[in-house]
Design a protein around this motif. Structure first.
Motif, PDB file in Angstrom:
ATOM      1  N   HIS A  40       0.687  -1.242  -0.025  1.00  0.00           N
ATOM      2  CA  HIS A  40       0.173   0.002  -0.094  1.00  0.00           C
ATOM      3  C   HIS A  40       0.793   1.202  -0.069  1.00  0.00           C
ATOM      4  CE1 HIS A  40      -2.695  -3.192   1.741  1.00  0.00           C
ATOM      5  NE2 HIS A  40      -3.362  -2.840   0.921  1.00  0.00           N
ATOM      6  N   ARG A  41       1.833   1.321   0.649  1.00  0.00           N
ATOM      7  CA  ARG A  41       3.078   2.538   0.791  1.00  0.00           C
ATOM      8  C   ARG A  41       3.809   2.483  -0.244  1.00  0.00           C
ATOM      9  NH1 ARG A  41       4.038   0.600   6.090  1.00  0.00           N
ATOM     10  NH2 ARG A  41       1.937   0.194   6.845  1.00  0.00           N
ATOM     11  N   THR A  42       4.237   1.525  -0.724  1.00  0.00           N
ATOM     12  CA  THR A  42       5.132   1.353  -1.801  1.00  0.00           C
ATOM     13  C   THR A  42       4.946   0.486  -3.032  1.00  0.00           C
ATOM     14  OG1 THR A  42       6.802  -0.151  -0.766  1.00  0.00           O
ATOM     15  CG2 THR A  42       7.362   1.978  -0.345  1.00  0.00           C
ATOM     16  N   PRO A  43       3.825   0.622  -3.694  1.00  0.00           N
ATOM     17  CA  PRO A  43       3.077  -0.384  -4.654  1.00  0.00           C
ATOM     18  C   PRO A  43       4.207  -0.372  -5.734  1.00  0.00           C
ATOM     19  CG  PRO A  43       1.781   1.702  -4.543  1.00  0.00           C
ATOM     20  CD  PRO A  43       2.737   1.754  -3.353  1.00  0.00           C
ATOM     21  N   ASP A  44       4.848   0.775  -6.275  1.00  0.00           N
ATOM     22  CA  ASP A  44       5.508   0.674  -7.587  1.00  0.00           C
ATOM     23  C   ASP A  44       6.918  -0.296  -7.040  1.00  0.00           C
ATOM     24  OD1 ASP A  44       3.798   2.319  -8.813  1.00  0.00           O
ATOM     25  OD2 ASP A  44       4.865   3.946  -8.594  1.00  0.00           O
ATOM     26  N   ALA A  45       7.377  -0.007  -5.896  1.00  0.00           N
ATOM     27  CA  ALA A  45       8.517  -0.742  -5.534  1.00  0.00           C
ATOM     28  C   ALA A  45       8.281  -2.285  -5.584  1.00  0.00           C
ATOM     29  CB  ALA A  45       9.139  -0.315  -4.434  1.00  0.00           C
ATOM     30  N   VAL A  46       7.163  -2.617  -4.895  1.00  0.00           N
ATOM     31  CA  VAL A  46       6.426  -4.053  -4.716  1.00  0.00           C
ATOM     32  C   VAL A  46       6.616  -4.677  -6.200  1.00  0.00           C
ATOM     33  CG1 VAL A  46       4.855  -5.594  -4.219  1.00  0.00           C
ATOM     34  CG2 VAL A  46       5.480  -3.834  -2.870  1.00  0.00           C
ATOM     35  N   GLU A  47       5.927  -3.820  -7.255  1.00  0.00           N
ATOM     36  CA  GLU A  47       5.738  -4.168  -8.687  1.00  0.00           C
ATOM     37  C   GLU A  47       7.210  -4.542  -9.286  1.00  0.00           C
ATOM     38  OE1 GLU A  47       3.297  -3.848 -12.612  1.00  0.00           O
ATOM     39  OE2 GLU A  47       3.497  -2.092 -11.108  1.00  0.00           O
ATOM     40  N   GLN A  48       7.885  -3.705  -9.029  1.00  0.00           N
ATOM     41  CA  GLN A  48       9.475  -3.746  -9.812  1.00  0.00           C
ATOM     42  C   GLN A  48      10.378  -4.791  -9.156  1.00  0.00           C
ATOM     43  OE1 GLN A  48      11.556   0.021  -8.873  1.00  0.00           O
ATOM     44  NE2 GLN A  48      13.431  -0.782 -10.166  1.00  0.00           N
ATOM     45  N   PHE A  49      10.053  -4.989  -7.621  1.00  0.00           N
ATOM     46  CA  PHE A  49      10.719  -6.058  -6.997  1.00  0.00           C
ATOM     47  C   PHE A  49      10.355  -7.574  -7.449  1.00  0.00           C
ATOM     48  CE2 PHE A  49       9.837  -9.682  -4.286  1.00  0.00           C
ATOM     49  CZ  PHE A  49      11.223  -9.930  -3.943  1.00  0.00           C
ATOM     50  N   ALA A  50       9.029  -7.566  -7.771  1.00  0.00           N
ATOM     51  CA  ALA A  50       8.247  -8.658  -8.057  1.00  0.00           C
ATOM     52  C   ALA A  50       8.818  -9.145  -9.634  1.00  0.00           C
ATOM     53  CB  ALA A  50       6.943  -8.851  -8.008  1.00  0.00           C
ATOM     54  N   LYS A  51       8.696  -8.209 -10.376  1.00  0.00           N
ATOM     55  CA  LYS A  51       8.923  -8.407 -11.693  1.00  0.00           C
ATOM     56  C   LYS A  51      10.574  -8.773 -12.190  1.00  0.00           C
ATOM     57  CE  LYS A  51       5.048  -6.105 -13.910  1.00  0.00           C
ATOM     58  NZ  LYS A  51       4.671  -4.900 -14.682  1.00  0.00           N
ATOM     59  N   GLY A  52      11.485  -8.191 -11.354  1.00  0.00           N
ATOM     60  CA  GLY A  52      12.820  -8.573 -11.495  1.00  0.00           C
ATOM     61  C   GLY A  52      13.562  -9.566 -10.708  1.00  0.00           C
ATOM     62  N   ALA A  53      12.668 -10.014  -9.739  1.00  0.00           N
ATOM     63  CA  ALA A  53      13.150 -11.179  -8.909  1.00  0.00           C
ATOM     64  C   ALA A  53      13.685 -12.319  -9.676  1.00  0.00           C
ATOM     65  CB  ALA A  53      12.061 -11.530  -7.891  1.00  0.00           C
ATOM     66  N   LYS A  54      13.098 -12.984 -10.553  1.00  0.00           N
ATOM     67  CA  LYS A  54      13.393 -13.914 -11.201  1.00  0.00           C
ATOM     68  C   LYS A  54      15.045 -13.703 -12.014  1.00  0.00           C
ATOM     69  CE  LYS A  54      11.875 -17.891 -14.225  1.00  0.00           C
ATOM     70  NZ  LYS A  54      10.609 -18.532 -15.071  1.00  0.00           N
ATOM     71  N   GLU A  55      14.985 -12.789 -12.750  1.00  0.00           N
ATOM     72  CA  GLU A  55      15.998 -12.260 -13.379  1.00  0.00           C
ATOM     73  C   GLU A  55      17.446 -11.784 -12.517  1.00  0.00           C
ATOM     74  OE1 GLU A  55      17.249  -8.386 -15.469  1.00  0.00           O
ATOM     75  OE2 GLU A  55      15.657  -9.218 -16.359  1.00  0.00           O
ATOM     76  N   ARG A  56      17.023 -11.644 -11.391  1.00  0.00           N
ATOM     77  CA  ARG A  56      18.053 -11.452 -10.169  1.00  0.00           C
ATOM     78  C   ARG A  56      18.668 -13.072  -9.606  1.00  0.00           C
ATOM     79  NH1 ARG A  56      17.705  -9.381  -5.725  1.00  0.00           N
ATOM     80  NH2 ARG A  56      15.546  -9.460  -5.481  1.00  0.00           N
TER      81      ARG A  56
END
Length: 168
Positions: A40-56
């Motif tokens: 709720h407070r950092t939704p963009d960061a959550v989405e960025q984390f989730a989308k990049g996790a596998k690649e990392r």
């Protein structure tokens, strides 16, 4: 050393519960990371984390959340990696968080452990990793064998407890 498990919590106030997951992964020699992100407070960061996790190189995500408990589901919506949700006890003894995490729509599953079940989340993540890593599988088998030994020891200790009418 690069992490293969990511532990995400909605707030650092969840750390006392999530330390059990951290300790178990550490004991199993599984590289992990720990971060705080808020659906709720950092939704963009959550989405960025989730989308990049596998690649990392992340293979499993453990996401802890209380109250509205949206974090595990929001992460699961943006990744194909397995997500394990840990409901954190808060209001309604954590039942509200548990129901929020387990009631995911079709196509967006979140494996869910019991309220404050951080250690079980780490064990489940380890079981997933053990499917493709024999050294992890061996350490996990040793751990599971130790569980039976603890019960055997407990029964030996109980045998020493004396009561007038105790028969064993």
């Amino acid at each position: 050393m690069n992490p293969i498990v990511s532990i995400i919590m909605g707030s650092t106030s969840d750390l006392p519960v999530m330390e059990k997951a951290c300790q178990f992964l550490n004991d199993m020699q599984i590289p992990f990371e720990v971060n705080a992100l808020s659906a709720h407070r950092t939704p963009d960061a959550v989405e960025q984390f989730a989308k990049g996790a596998k690649e990392r190189g992340i293979r499993v995500i453990i996401a802890a959340a209380g109250m509205a408990a949206a974090l595990p589901g929001v992460i699961a919506a943006s990744t194909t990696l397995p997500v394990i949700g840990v409901p954190i006890k808060g209001m309604l003894d954590g039942l509200d968080a548990m129901l929020s995490i387990i009631q995911m729509p079709p196509g967006i599953p979140v494996a869910t452990v019991g309220v404050n079940g951080a250690m079980n989340a780490a064990i489940l993540a380890t079981e997933m990793l053990a499917l493709v890593d024999e050294s992890v599988a061996e350490r996990l088998a040793d751990y599971k064998a130790s569980l039976g030994k603890k019960i055997e020891k407990a029964n030996q200790d109980l045998a020493e407890v004396k009561y007038e009418y105790k028969t064993n």
